[in-house]
Motif scaffolding. Structure first.
Motif, mmCIF file in Angstrom:
data_model
loop_
_atom_site.group_PDB
_atom_site.id
_atom_site.type_symbol
_atom_site.label_atom_id
_atom_site.label_comp_id
_atom_site.label_asym_id
_atom_site.label_seq_id
_atom_site.Cartn_x
_atom_site.Cartn_y
_atom_site.Cartn_z
ATOM 1 N N PHE A 78 -3.222 1.071 10.194
ATOM 2 C CA PHE A 78 -2.665 1.178 8.846
ATOM 3 C C PHE A 78 -3.782 1.272 7.805
ATOM 4 N N GLU A 79 -4.838 0.495 7.997
ATOM 5 C CA GLU A 79 -5.957 0.554 7.047
ATOM 6 C C GLU A 79 -6.606 1.931 7.063
ATOM 7 N N SER B 107 -4.313 4.494 5.395
ATOM 8 C CA SER B 107 -4.313 4.302 3.951
ATOM 9 C C SER B 107 -5.586 4.871 3.327
ATOM 10 N N TRP B 108 -6.733 4.576 3.935
ATOM 11 C CA TRP B 108 -8.009 5.095 3.435
ATOM 12 C C TRP B 108 -8.025 6.615 3.463
ATOM 13 N N GLY C 177 -5.478 8.686 3.466
ATOM 14 C CA GLY C 177 -4.364 9.355 2.817
ATOM 15 C C GLY C 177 -3.546 10.180 3.792
ATOM 16 N N TRP D 55 3.827 -4.491 8.387
ATOM 17 C CA TRP D 55 2.737 -3.595 8.021
ATOM 18 C C TRP D 55 3.200 -2.516 7.054
ATOM 19 N N GLN D 56 4.417 -2.023 7.212
ATOM 20 C CA GLN D 56 4.917 -1.019 6.285
ATOM 21 C C GLN D 56 5.090 -1.614 4.879
ATOM 22 N N LYS E 241 3.146 -3.962 3.685
ATOM 23 C CA LYS E 241 1.792 -4.166 3.165
ATOM 24 C C LYS E 241 1.149 -2.852 2.749
ATOM 25 N N TYR E 242 1.507 -1.766 3.441
ATOM 26 C CA TYR E 242 0.924 -0.455 3.140
ATOM 27 C C TYR E 242 2.053 0.534 2.802
ATOM 28 N N ASP F 100 2.082 2.957 0.904
ATOM 29 C CA ASP F 100 1.595 4.325 0.705
ATOM 30 C C ASP F 100 1.508 5.120 1.999
ATOM 31 N N VAL F 101 1.633 4.454 3.138
ATOM 32 C CA VAL F 101 1.480 5.120 4.436
ATOM 33 C C VAL F 101 2.852 5.542 4.973
ATOM 34 N N GLN F 102 3.008 6.833 5.182
ATOM 35 C CA GLN F 102 4.229 7.357 5.789
ATOM 36 C C GLN F 102 4.144 7.199 7.309
#
Length: 301
Positions: free
Chosen positions: A176-177, A180-181, A183, A226-227, A229-230, A232-234
């Motif tokens: 996930f990290e 996110s980084w 994109g 996790w979704q 927390k992030y 922005d991540v699809q």
């Protein structure tokens, strides 16, 4: 990441595969405002030493000159792709595996270049790769030198193997990290044809649809936190009836990064590296991030 460091450690030895790893790490460092630490470890006189019976002083001079060349080449590779990134250099008089394991204690990530393919398309894993994947204290990225026609797309998703274990949780955190980084989208892949599930299904004691429904529920539970927390991540959720290595390798030519957990337990490095991790490092076209677990897992990798 396992550590709060903002430095990427790269093992260098003068090879083209190591320079590939340096460039990959430099690009990541530029995007994330990290530094790069180049680690060159030498514990013996190289086979290319020109004299049959060198004195200690001769050997020291030769190793020093060779090391300086390796370091300067790697520094130039960083500058080539990411000018302005801070570069630290470490020269350690010990075995590379031991040196990099020690450096991993304070690194955000260790990056290694994998050697070339042999005739069956498999990367030949060296002792350093196996040792780091099994025992490093931070995630380890394995980067294979690319061939233009089989290079994975730079805009592909991050793909993570989810197995419902504590090790899998650590891999999810890293995946996930990374997504996110970068994109990018994230593909969360759960494979259920393993261990006791396969035997239950094949013996007729459970219906395949029932097993798959249960595994989809497990995947949803693992992803929920996790979704949140992030956001922005699809995330694309996939549950497939395959062995984990096969399912993940199906994505190796479409992903920009594969992420997998490795228990890394046991006294012998060669026995501690799980079959899934080993298969991905050996065959995947894209970079592979191995996240070593610190707690025992309940299922085989």
């Amino acid at each position: 990441m396992a550590n709060a460091s903002s430095e990427l450690v790269v093992g260098i030895d003068g090879s083209e595969s190591a320079l590939t790893a340096v460039r990959w790490a430099a690009r990541m460092a530029r995007e994330r405002r990290f530094g790069v630490r180049l680690v060159h470890a030498v514990d013996e006189i190289p086979e290319t030493y020109p004299h049959a019976a060198p004195t200690y002083e001769d050997a020291q001079q030769f190793v020093g000159e060779r090391s300086a060349q390796v370091i300067e080449q790697a520094k130039a590779a960083v500058t080539e792709v990411a000018p302005g990134v801070a570069v630290d250099v470490v020269l350690r008089p010990e075995q590379p595996a031991a040196a990099l394991r020690a450096e991993s204690a304070t690194a955000a990530m260790v990056v290694l270049g994998t050697r070339g393919l042999h005739r069956l398309g498999r990367v030949v894993l060296g002792s350093v790769s196996v040792s780091l994947a099994s025992h490093a204290e931070c995630p380890v990225a394995f980067v294979r030198p690319r061939v233009a026609e089989d290079e994975p797309p730079v805009d592909g998703p991050v793909v993570v193997g989810v197995d419902g274990t504590p090790v899998g949780e650590e891999a999810l955190a890293a995946a996930f990290e990374e997504a996110s980084w970068r994109g990018s989208g994230l593909v969360a892949l759960h494979c259920w044809k393993e261990g006791f599930l396969a035997s239950v299904f094949e013996s007729g004691r459970a219906d395949a649809d029932e097993i798959e429904a249960r595994e989809r529920e497990l995947l949803a539970e693992r992803l929920a936190g996790w979704q949140a927390k992030y956001p922005d991540v699809q995330v694309e959720r996939l549950v497939v009836k395959e062995r984990p290595a096969d399912g993940l390798l199906d994505w190796a030519d479409r992903a920009q990064l594969l992420v997998v957990g490795s228990r890394g337990r046991g006294g012998l490095a060669g026995l501690a590296l799980g079959s899934t991790s080993q298969s991905l490092i050996s065959y995947a076209l894209c970079p592979v991030l191995v996240v070593r677990g610190t707690r025992p897992a309940s299922r085989d990798e």
